[in-house]
Design a protein around this motif. Structure first.
Motif, PDB file in Angstrom:
ATOM      1  N   LEU A   1       0.833  -1.210   0.000  1.00  0.00           N
ATOM      2  CA  LEU A   1       0.000   0.000   0.000  1.00  0.00           C
ATOM      3  C   LEU A   1       0.866   1.257   0.000  1.00  0.00           C
ATOM      4  CD1 LEU A   1      -2.907   1.239   0.306  1.00  0.00           C
ATOM      5  CD2 LEU A   1      -2.512   1.185   2.775  1.00  0.00           C
ATOM      6  N   LEU A   2       1.905   1.263   0.835  1.00  0.00           N
ATOM      7  CA  LEU A   2       2.785   2.434   0.932  1.00  0.00           C
ATOM      8  C   LEU A   2       3.502   2.702  -0.403  1.00  0.00           C
ATOM      9  CD1 LEU A   2       4.076   4.599   2.856  1.00  0.00           C
ATOM     10  CD2 LEU A   2       5.925   2.966   3.218  1.00  0.00           C
ATOM     11  N   PHE A   3       4.097   1.656  -0.987  1.00  0.00           N
ATOM     12  CA  PHE A   3       4.793   1.820  -2.280  1.00  0.00           C
ATOM     13  C   PHE A   3       3.822   2.305  -3.351  1.00  0.00           C
ATOM     14  CE2 PHE A   3       8.030  -0.854  -0.303  1.00  0.00           C
ATOM     15  CZ  PHE A   3       9.202  -0.337  -0.825  1.00  0.00           C
ATOM     16  N   LEU A   4       2.637   1.746  -3.345  1.00  0.00           N
ATOM     17  CA  LEU A   4       1.615   2.112  -4.328  1.00  0.00           C
ATOM     18  C   LEU A   4       1.237   3.589  -4.206  1.00  0.00           C
ATOM     19  CD1 LEU A   4      -0.350   0.834  -6.427  1.00  0.00           C
ATOM     20  CD2 LEU A   4      -1.957   0.537  -4.552  1.00  0.00           C
TER      21      LEU A   4
ATOM     22  N   ARG B   1       2.842   6.135  -2.654  1.00  0.00           N
ATOM     23  CA  ARG B   1       3.915   7.126  -2.782  1.00  0.00           C
ATOM     24  C   ARG B   1       4.604   7.104  -4.146  1.00  0.00           C
ATOM     25  NH1 ARG B   1       1.883   9.763   0.962  1.00  0.00           N
ATOM     26  NH2 ARG B   1       2.421   9.398   3.129  1.00  0.00           N
ATOM     27  N   LEU B   2       4.790   5.885  -4.716  1.00  0.00           N
ATOM     28  CA  LEU B   2       5.514   5.801  -5.992  1.00  0.00           C
ATOM     29  C   LEU B   2       4.569   5.829  -7.197  1.00  0.00           C
ATOM     30  CD1 LEU B   2       7.804   5.102  -4.013  1.00  0.00           C
ATOM     31  CD2 LEU B   2       8.533   3.310  -5.569  1.00  0.00           C
ATOM     32  N   GLU B   3       3.316   5.367  -6.968  1.00  0.00           N
ATOM     33  CA  GLU B   3       2.318   5.291  -8.052  1.00  0.00           C
ATOM     34  C   GLU B   3       2.871   4.541  -9.268  1.00  0.00           C
ATOM     35  OE1 GLU B   3      -0.018   8.756  -8.888  1.00  0.00           O
ATOM     36  OE2 GLU B   3      -0.037   9.410  -6.797  1.00  0.00           O
ATOM     37  N   VAL B   4       3.478   3.374  -8.985  1.00  0.00           N
ATOM     38  CA  VAL B   4       3.966   2.472 -10.042  1.00  0.00           C
ATOM     39  C   VAL B   4       3.322   1.108  -9.803  1.00  0.00           C
ATOM     40  CG1 VAL B   4       6.190   3.685 -10.235  1.00  0.00           C
ATOM     41  CG2 VAL B   4       6.007   1.707  -8.700  1.00  0.00           C
ATOM     42  N   PRO B   5       3.371   0.206 -10.802  1.00  0.00           N
ATOM     43  CA  PRO B   5       2.804  -1.131 -10.576  1.00  0.00           C
ATOM     44  C   PRO B   5       3.479  -1.835  -9.391  1.00  0.00           C
ATOM     45  CG  PRO B   5       3.239  -0.799 -12.910  1.00  0.00           C
ATOM     46  CD  PRO B   5       3.827   0.380 -12.191  1.00  0.00           C
ATOM     47  N   VAL B   6       2.649  -2.459  -8.548  1.00  0.00           N
ATOM     48  CA  VAL B   6       3.146  -3.225  -7.396  1.00  0.00           C
ATOM     49  C   VAL B   6       2.540  -4.616  -7.487  1.00  0.00           C
ATOM     50  CG1 VAL B   6       3.140  -3.425  -4.875  1.00  0.00           C
ATOM     51  CG2 VAL B   6       3.358  -1.166  -5.932  1.00  0.00           C
ATOM     52  N   VAL B   7       3.386  -5.641  -7.418  1.00  0.00           N
ATOM     53  CA  VAL B   7       2.873  -7.014  -7.520  1.00  0.00           C
ATOM     54  C   VAL B   7       3.271  -7.805  -6.274  1.00  0.00           C
ATOM     55  CG1 VAL B   7       4.858  -7.767  -8.908  1.00  0.00           C
ATOM     56  CG2 VAL B   7       2.750  -9.091  -8.969  1.00  0.00           C
ATOM     57  N   LEU B   8       2.282  -8.494  -5.669  1.00  0.00           N
ATOM     58  CA  LEU B   8       2.535  -9.331  -4.494  1.00  0.00           C
ATOM     59  C   LEU B   8       2.577 -10.796  -4.912  1.00  0.00           C
ATOM     60  CD1 LEU B   8      -0.120  -7.206  -3.237  1.00  0.00           C
ATOM     61  CD2 LEU B   8       1.238  -7.929  -1.304  1.00  0.00           C
ATOM     62  N   THR B   9       3.432 -11.581  -4.234  1.00  0.00           N
ATOM     63  CA  THR B   9       3.386 -13.040  -4.434  1.00  0.00           C
ATOM     64  C   THR B   9       3.332 -13.706  -3.063  1.00  0.00           C
ATOM     65  OG1 THR B   9       5.760 -13.438  -4.296  1.00  0.00           O
ATOM     66  CG2 THR B   9       4.900 -12.857  -6.465  1.00  0.00           C
ATOM     67  N   ASP B  10       2.795 -14.953  -3.048  1.00  0.00           N
ATOM     68  CA  ASP B  10       2.809 -15.736  -1.806  1.00  0.00           C
ATOM     69  C   ASP B  10       2.670 -17.201  -2.181  1.00  0.00           C
ATOM     70  OD1 ASP B  10       2.717 -16.494   0.944  1.00  0.00           O
ATOM     71  OD2 ASP B  10       1.867 -14.538   1.441  1.00  0.00           O
ATOM     72  N   ILE B  11       2.543 -18.074  -1.170  1.00  0.00           N
ATOM     73  CA  ILE B  11       2.606 -19.509  -1.464  1.00  0.00           C
ATOM     74  C   ILE B  11       1.281 -20.101  -1.949  1.00  0.00           C
ATOM     75  CG2 ILE B  11       4.588 -20.040   0.012  1.00  0.00           C
ATOM     76  CD1 ILE B  11       2.636 -20.801   2.237  1.00  0.00           C
TER      77      ILE B  11
ATOM     78  N   VAL C   1      -2.144  -2.403  -8.577  1.00  0.00           N
ATOM     79  CA  VAL C   1      -1.728  -3.477  -7.664  1.00  0.00           C
ATOM     80  C   VAL C   1      -2.275  -4.818  -8.149  1.00  0.00           C
ATOM     81  CG1 VAL C   1      -3.670  -3.158  -6.055  1.00  0.00           C
ATOM     82  CG2 VAL C   1      -1.573  -4.210  -5.241  1.00  0.00           C
ATOM     83  N   SER C   2      -1.417  -5.830  -8.119  1.00  0.00           N
ATOM     84  CA  SER C   2      -1.859  -7.155  -8.559  1.00  0.00           C
ATOM     85  C   SER C   2      -1.150  -8.216  -7.723  1.00  0.00           C
ATOM     86  CB  SER C   2      -1.524  -7.357 -10.046  1.00  0.00           C
ATOM     87  OG  SER C   2      -0.113  -7.254 -10.233  1.00  0.00           O
ATOM     88  N   GLY C   3      -1.608  -9.451  -7.852  1.00  0.00           N
ATOM     89  CA  GLY C   3      -0.979 -10.543  -7.121  1.00  0.00           C
ATOM     90  C   GLY C   3      -0.863 -11.765  -8.014  1.00  0.00           C
TER      91      GLY C   3
END
Length: 709
Positions: A355-358, A360-370, A407-409
């Motif tokens: 959320l913070l990166f999104l 403040r930077l307003e660039v694509p942010v991608v999350l990964t997990d198991i 934001v995507s995952g």
């Protein structure tokens, strides 16, 4: 008896580096045929990034402008006088750089008297006076307006406060005496005491108007024009200003009592400023302003010559200056652009980071997990937080849609990170897990991508040791809650190169975080000091001192919360994990408390229950505690804890964990919320003689965060 002009001339000779504010007087005819008007504009000749302040030469300039309009008013040439500021800034109070260099009580007294003598003249002119709060107004900037007959405020005004108590002063140019007599004691206590002690909370223009400090509010775009039309109507008698009748009975005493309760809960009697301000407010009950001004002068001089104010100014300068120019950061031109961010993990910490990166930077942010469920939950958290911002009007619908789309995952790191420039992990605090994550990321990420770890205590060098390119791994340690605490510990591993480090600092700046460079040493700065601090508390409890005695011993420091409440916030399991990490590194100084281990094993969230609304020792925890028979007094506990902290800071500085003691203080203020009146911690340890007792020397030279020799 020296005249005001002579006093100010003497003071300005002591302070040759003052950024001088001029007070321009111009004349014009008011609208509605109301008559000739004089407007004084405060302006230091710089843009809004260097706000207007009042040093001795600046006060002398305002004094000279008042000489001029006083004569014009007496001669019937003008029907009113206005006061305003340069674009975006009204005035932000006394120039504290001048206060820092004062060595003599008489000079400190002259500061208060000088401001009072000049400002008071605005209320004594033969014509009404008007303050137009067009932009940021703080401290003396607020007070100069309080001396005027009427005030207007811009709806666009971003920051308005009396921050003196926060710094270790009192509003000393009329604030304590005038404000309660204008808006009533309860509201005045809220502005002077509560907001100050609440991390220097600022008021917006609308709140200034609603509190009754300003008589009218106008939009920012044509603020001065509308204020002058309103002024004309007031002077012609077309607008009558009704002010509330102030209750000078029991309500006044209750407001002061409430202020003392707030001060006690925040600083526990540890810093004198709030109590001095409350004494003046209490004495202002009978409306004798001159008596109030005299009390402000004395309080100001006493506090200027005391340690807390010097610590407060030191802390303020650390946050405002050193925090914006981090010591040891490489050349910012080496930083690489960041156009996409990857986050490994989708738990609460990882989601907060995304959320913070999104935002403040307003660039694509991608999350990964198991698994997909976790990924969906992480992205869902970010969407929900953006919806909250939309609901509060902090972003509009268009911006909310844009942020959500960014934001995507994904489950597949190769798909998510193939074009990412900056990848941060926030997975389980276990070195093997983190090494595996970075190995997987290195296999799929581009060659230029920076790998950041949010570890709180593990070795960044060890984490990077099995990679082909360990030079691109950097520690990037946030503090919880991520949105609230400003500190970011940036850790240089053994192999970290300058480009990776420079990129990390550039990203920190965009995230609006206070970045401090630290060596790759166990638990870095804040957690190492807090663990030593907490460890000593645990030790005295384990040895036999009652829990409440150990907790109460620390109250005179005025910390934001007691040690065991802090442990509850951090989580006992995390506290135990960090103490085990540090015990492995430094077994002679860091212990692992068997009682804490028992509390964690029992699955307890902390030592306390809150059934009565206030913390009480949980009977189940009390039953688990195994204590010795060595019982210490509060004073003995405090001595042991402070000695341990002073020793640890001394060792950290010898090891070069950070560049200077100033960085330790900056970390504690911005990462652990330690009070400004302590200056973080090292000025307090110096002032109390702990540094010399433990390390044989002060942390800071005399005159740094203390009265010059």
């Amino acid at each position: 008896m020296s005249t005001t002009a002579e006093l100010l001339k003497q003071a300005s000779e002591l302070f040759p580096d003052e950024v001088v504010t001029s007070a321009h007087v111009r004349h014009f005819d008011l609208p509605l045929g109301a008559g000739r008007f004089a407007l004084i504009t405060l302006d230091n000749g710089h843009d809004h990034t260097k706000p207007t302040t009042f040093g001795p030469a600046s006060l002398a300039n305002l004094n000279a402008a008042i000489d001029q309009v006083e004569k014009e008013a007496a001669d019937g040439e003008i029907i009113g006088v206005g006061l305003t500021g340069k674009p975006f800034i009204f005035a932000v109070g006394a120039d504290l750089k001048g206060v820092e260099i004062l060595k003599e009580y008489e000079h400190a007294l002259a500061i208060g008297k000088g401001g009072h003598e000049v400002f008071k003249r605005l209320s004594e002119l033969a014509v009404p006076t008007f303050a137009y709060y067009n932009g940021a107004a703080m401290g003396g900037g607020v007070e100069v307006g309080l001396h005027c007959t009427y005030r207007t405020v811009s709806a666009a005004l971003p920051a308005f406060s009396l921050p003196e108590v926060f710094l270790g002063l009192v509003p000393g140019w009329g604030g304590c005496a005038l404000l309660p007599n204008l808006i009533g004691p309860e509201k005045a206590v809220s502005v002077i005491i509560e907001n100050s002690l609440n991390q220097n909370k600022q008021l917006k223009g609308k709140q200034v108007y609603e509190l009754g400090i300003a008589d009218a509010i106008f939009e920012g775009a044509d603020f001065l024009e509308q204020s002058l039309i309103w002024t004309a109507a007031v002077l012609k008698g077309e607008i009558q200003i009704e002010r509330p009748v102030i209750d000078r009975g029991e309500a006044w005493d209750q407001a002061v009592a409430k202020g003392r309760f707030i001060a006690d809960s925040k600083v526990h009697g540890a810093a004198p400023a709030a109590y001095r301000a409350l004494d003046i407010i209490a004495a202002a009950k009978d409306g004798d302003l001159q008596q109030g001004y005299d009390a402000e002068d004395k309080a100001l001089a006493d506090l200027i010559m005391g340690g807390e104010l010097r610590s407060g100014i030191y802390a303020f300068n650390l946050v405002q200056k050193r925090g914006k120019r981090p010591a040891g950061a490489p050349d910012k031109n080496l930083a690489r652009p960041v156009t996409k961010v990857g986050v490994v993990g989708a738990g609460l910490m990882a989601s907060q980071l995304a959320l913070l990166f999104l935002r403040r930077l307003e660039v694509p942010v991608v999350l990964t997990d198991i698994d997909q469920e976790r990924v969906d939950k992480g992205v869902g958290y970010v969407h929900a937080e953006i919806d909250k911002l939309l609901g509060k009007g902090r972003v509009n619908q268009d911006k909310a849609n844009r942020l959500k789309a960014l934001v995507s995952g994904v489950l597949d790191k190769a798909e998510g990170f193939a074009d990412a420039d900056f990848i941060i992990e926030a997975v389980f605090e276990e070195i093997g897990v983190k090494q595996q994550v970075f190995a997987e990321v290195e296999a799929v990420a581009p060659a230029h991508a920076i790998f950041a770890t949010n570890t709180s205590s593990l070795s960044v060098s060890e984490m990077a040791s099995k990679l082909k390119n360990p030079e691109r791994v950097v520690g990037f340690h946030f503090f919880n809650p991520v949105a609230v605490l400003p500190l970011l510990e940036i850790v240089r591993g053994e192999k970290t190169d300058d480009a990776s480090l420079a990129t990390a600092f550039a990203v920190a700046k965009k995230l609006k975080k206070t970045a401090v460079l630290t060596k790759d040493a166990p638990a870095f700065v804040v957690n190492r000091i807090l663990t030593r601090f907490m460890g000593e508390i645990q030790n005295v409890i384990d040895e036999g001192t009652p829990v409440e005695v150990a907790e109460k011993a620390i109250e005179p420091l005025g910390l934001p919360m007691s040690p065991l409440v802090l442990l509850e916030l951090v989580g006992p399991a995390i506290g135990l994990h960090v103490s085990e990490t540090l015990n492995r590194a430094f077994p002679d100084r860091f212990t692992v408390s068997p009682n804490l281990a028992a509390v964690v094993k029992a699955g307890k969230r902390g030592f306390y229950v809150y059934d009565s609304g206030k913390p009480e020792l949980d009977p189940e925890v009390a039953a688990l505690l195994k204590q010795g028979d060595s019982v210490l007094t509060e004073e003995q506990v405090r001595t042991r804890v402070l000695d341990a902290v002073a020793q640890e800071i001394g060792i950290m500085l010898d090891e070069g964990v950070v560049a200077e003691a100033q960085d330790i203080d900056l970390c504690l203020i911005t990462g652990a919320g330690w009070p400004f009146h302590l200056g973080g911690i090292t000025p307090y340890l110096d002032r109390e003689g702990v540094s010399e007792r433990v390390n044989g020397k002060r942390f800071l030279a005399q005159g740094v965060a203390s009265v010059p020799a």
